[in-house]
Design a protein around this motif. Structure first.
Motif, PDB file in Angstrom:
ATOM      1  N   TRP A  28       0.675  -1.282   0.124  1.00 54.27           N
ATOM      2  CA  TRP A  28       0.164   0.069   0.067  1.00 54.27           C
ATOM      3  C   TRP A  28       0.836   1.450   0.075  1.00 54.27           C
ATOM      4  CZ3 TRP A  28      -2.730   1.350   5.402  1.00 54.27           C
ATOM      5  CH2 TRP A  28      -1.799   1.366   6.294  1.00 54.27           C
ATOM      6  N   TRP A  30       0.037   5.289   1.064  1.00 51.97           N
ATOM      7  CA  TRP A  30      -0.981   6.138   1.714  1.00 51.97           C
ATOM      8  C   TRP A  30      -0.646   7.364   1.138  1.00 51.97           C
ATOM      9  CZ3 TRP A  30       0.970  10.679   3.847  1.00 51.97           C
ATOM     10  CH2 TRP A  30       2.467  10.323   4.410  1.00 51.97           C
ATOM     11  N   LYS A  31       0.525   7.745   0.599  1.00 47.03           N
ATOM     12  CA  LYS A  31       0.639   8.920  -0.174  1.00 47.03           C
ATOM     13  C   LYS A  31       0.042   9.266  -1.555  1.00 47.03           C
ATOM     14  CE  LYS A  31       5.289   9.980   2.087  1.00 47.03           C
ATOM     15  NZ  LYS A  31       6.601  10.058   2.002  1.00 47.03           N
ATOM     16  N   LYS A  32      -0.124   7.895  -1.986  1.00 52.31           N
ATOM     17  CA  LYS A  32      -0.811   7.804  -3.349  1.00 52.31           C
ATOM     18  C   LYS A  32      -2.164   7.394  -3.288  1.00 52.31           C
ATOM     19  CE  LYS A  32       3.487   6.977  -5.963  1.00 52.31           C
ATOM     20  NZ  LYS A  32       4.097   6.191  -6.922  1.00 52.31           N
ATOM     21  N   ASN A  33      -2.630   7.235  -1.915  1.00 52.12           N
ATOM     22  CA  ASN A  33      -3.986   6.649  -1.825  1.00 52.12           C
ATOM     23  C   ASN A  33      -4.177   5.286  -2.382  1.00 52.12           C
ATOM     24  OD1 ASN A  33      -6.292   7.317  -0.228  1.00 52.12           O
ATOM     25  ND2 ASN A  33      -7.477   7.747  -2.240  1.00 52.12           N
ATOM     26  N   GLN A  34      -3.192   4.319  -2.236  1.00 49.57           N
ATOM     27  CA  GLN A  34      -3.510   3.142  -2.760  1.00 49.57           C
ATOM     28  C   GLN A  34      -3.224   2.139  -1.769  1.00 49.57           C
ATOM     29  OE1 GLN A  34      -0.049   3.317  -5.786  1.00 49.57           O
ATOM     30  NE2 GLN A  34      -1.386   4.380  -7.094  1.00 49.57           N
ATOM     31  N   LEU A  73      -3.947   9.409   7.586  1.00 53.25           N
ATOM     32  CA  LEU A  73      -4.246   8.914   6.347  1.00 53.25           C
ATOM     33  C   LEU A  73      -4.411   7.479   5.975  1.00 53.25           C
ATOM     34  CD1 LEU A  73      -2.757  11.753   3.988  1.00 53.25           C
ATOM     35  CD2 LEU A  73      -4.728  11.751   5.150  1.00 53.25           C
ATOM     36  N   THR A  74      -3.256   6.608   6.684  1.00 58.51           N
ATOM     37  CA  THR A  74      -3.466   5.113   6.654  1.00 58.51           C
ATOM     38  C   THR A  74      -4.873   4.588   7.174  1.00 58.51           C
ATOM     39  OG1 THR A  74      -2.082   5.107   8.697  1.00 58.51           O
ATOM     40  CG2 THR A  74      -1.091   4.790   6.574  1.00 58.51           C
ATOM     41  N   ARG A  76      -7.575   6.296   7.752  1.00 59.25           N
ATOM     42  CA  ARG A  76      -8.426   6.815   6.571  1.00 59.25           C
ATOM     43  C   ARG A  76      -8.639   5.915   5.274  1.00 59.25           C
ATOM     44  NH1 ARG A  76      -8.442  13.163   6.181  1.00 59.25           N
ATOM     45  NH2 ARG A  76      -8.388  12.866   8.458  1.00 59.25           N
ATOM     46  N   LEU A  77      -7.446   5.795   4.789  1.00 58.13           N
ATOM     47  CA  LEU A  77      -7.422   4.800   3.482  1.00 58.13           C
ATOM     48  C   LEU A  77      -8.043   3.488   3.943  1.00 58.13           C
ATOM     49  CD1 LEU A  77      -6.519   4.058   0.739  1.00 58.13           C
ATOM     50  CD2 LEU A  77      -4.216   3.673   1.841  1.00 58.13           C
ATOM     51  N   ASN A  80     -11.904   3.741   4.206  1.00 57.11           N
ATOM     52  CA  ASN A  80     -12.615   4.265   2.904  1.00 57.11           C
ATOM     53  C   ASN A  80     -12.960   3.009   2.127  1.00 57.11           C
ATOM     54  OD1 ASN A  80     -13.012   6.976   3.720  1.00 57.11           O
ATOM     55  ND2 ASN A  80     -11.082   7.807   2.599  1.00 57.11           N
ATOM     56  N   LYS A  81     -11.387   2.367   2.052  1.00 58.55           N
ATOM     57  CA  LYS A  81     -11.525   1.048   1.284  1.00 58.55           C
ATOM     58  C   LYS A  81     -12.593  -0.140   1.659  1.00 58.55           C
ATOM     59  CE  LYS A  81      -9.710   0.809  -1.919  1.00 58.55           C
ATOM     60  NZ  LYS A  81      -9.920   0.961  -3.424  1.00 58.55           N
TER      61      LYS A  81
END
Length: 200
Positions: A28, A30-34, A73-74, A76-77, A80-81
């Motif tokens: 994963w 998190w900086k690229k939201n992937q 953000l991790t 949150r990612l 959201n997923k």
């Protein structure tokens, strides 16, 4: 290792794939939201330990942003997923830090109901916990505010001891500061209890 020894299936989210402990690894960023969606297959519980080290580099403005975002953000990612995949989980368990109460020295013994302090590390913990608490809407959520994790072979103690053994260590401040800490084995048992004891 504790989970594997208890015959609990483990998958690992990582920035760099490896075969450590012979478990499934998924990448994963998190900086690229992937995030690799396959990481959620058959997953029932998540333990969130992601976050840039607070002791690895100087706290520049950019480093402070990374310390906060790598935690917030991790979480949150993942949330959201999970929502996007409509994938329910039994629990979301996250680390936090006693830095929530501030980097101050006094004789007060804090409890979970005490307010946060007004400094960077406290604000980081508040934002981190706020992100984790969003999981309360959909699953059992646990936050563990940990002190510095110590073990004679791993973690902070090894780094400190190495400096001292090389005769370049020195006292930090007056030497009278309090340093909340927990042994690695006890921290592991806390996470295991949070995972397996569904009444807390």
């Amino acid at each position: 290792k504790k989970l594997i020894n208890e015959n609990i299936n483990v998958v690992h989210l990582t920035r760099n794939k490896s075969s450590k402990h012979n478990i499934k690894n998924y990448e994963w960023d998190w900086k690229k939201n992937q995030i690799d969606e396959k990481c959620f297959d058959e997953v029932t519980d998540i333990i969130h330990l992601a976050g840039a080290s607070i002791a690895e580099k100087p706290w520049t403005i950019n480093r402070k942003k990374e310390i906060v975002k790598s935690r917030v953000l991790t979480a949150r990612l993942i949330q959201n997923k999970l929502a996007e995949l409509n994938h329910p989980i039994n629990s979301f368990i996250s680390a936090s830090g006693v830095g929530y109460y501030g980097a101050i020295t006094n004789s007060k013994i804090h409890t979970e109901t005490d307010d946060s302090h007004l400094d960077f590390i406290s604000d980081c913990c508040v934002q981190w916990e706020n992100a984790v608490n969003q999981f309360n809407k959909s699953t059992r959520t646990t936050i563990l505010r940990l002190g510095i994790i110590l073990d004679k072979d791993k973690g902070a103690l090894g780094k400190i001891a190495g400096i001292v053994k090389n005769r370049i260590g020195s006292p930090i401040g007056t030497g009278k500061q309090f340093m909340p800490w927990i042994h690695l084995d006890d921290a592991v048992e806390m996470f295991f209890h949070a995972l397996t004891n569904t009444t807390t």
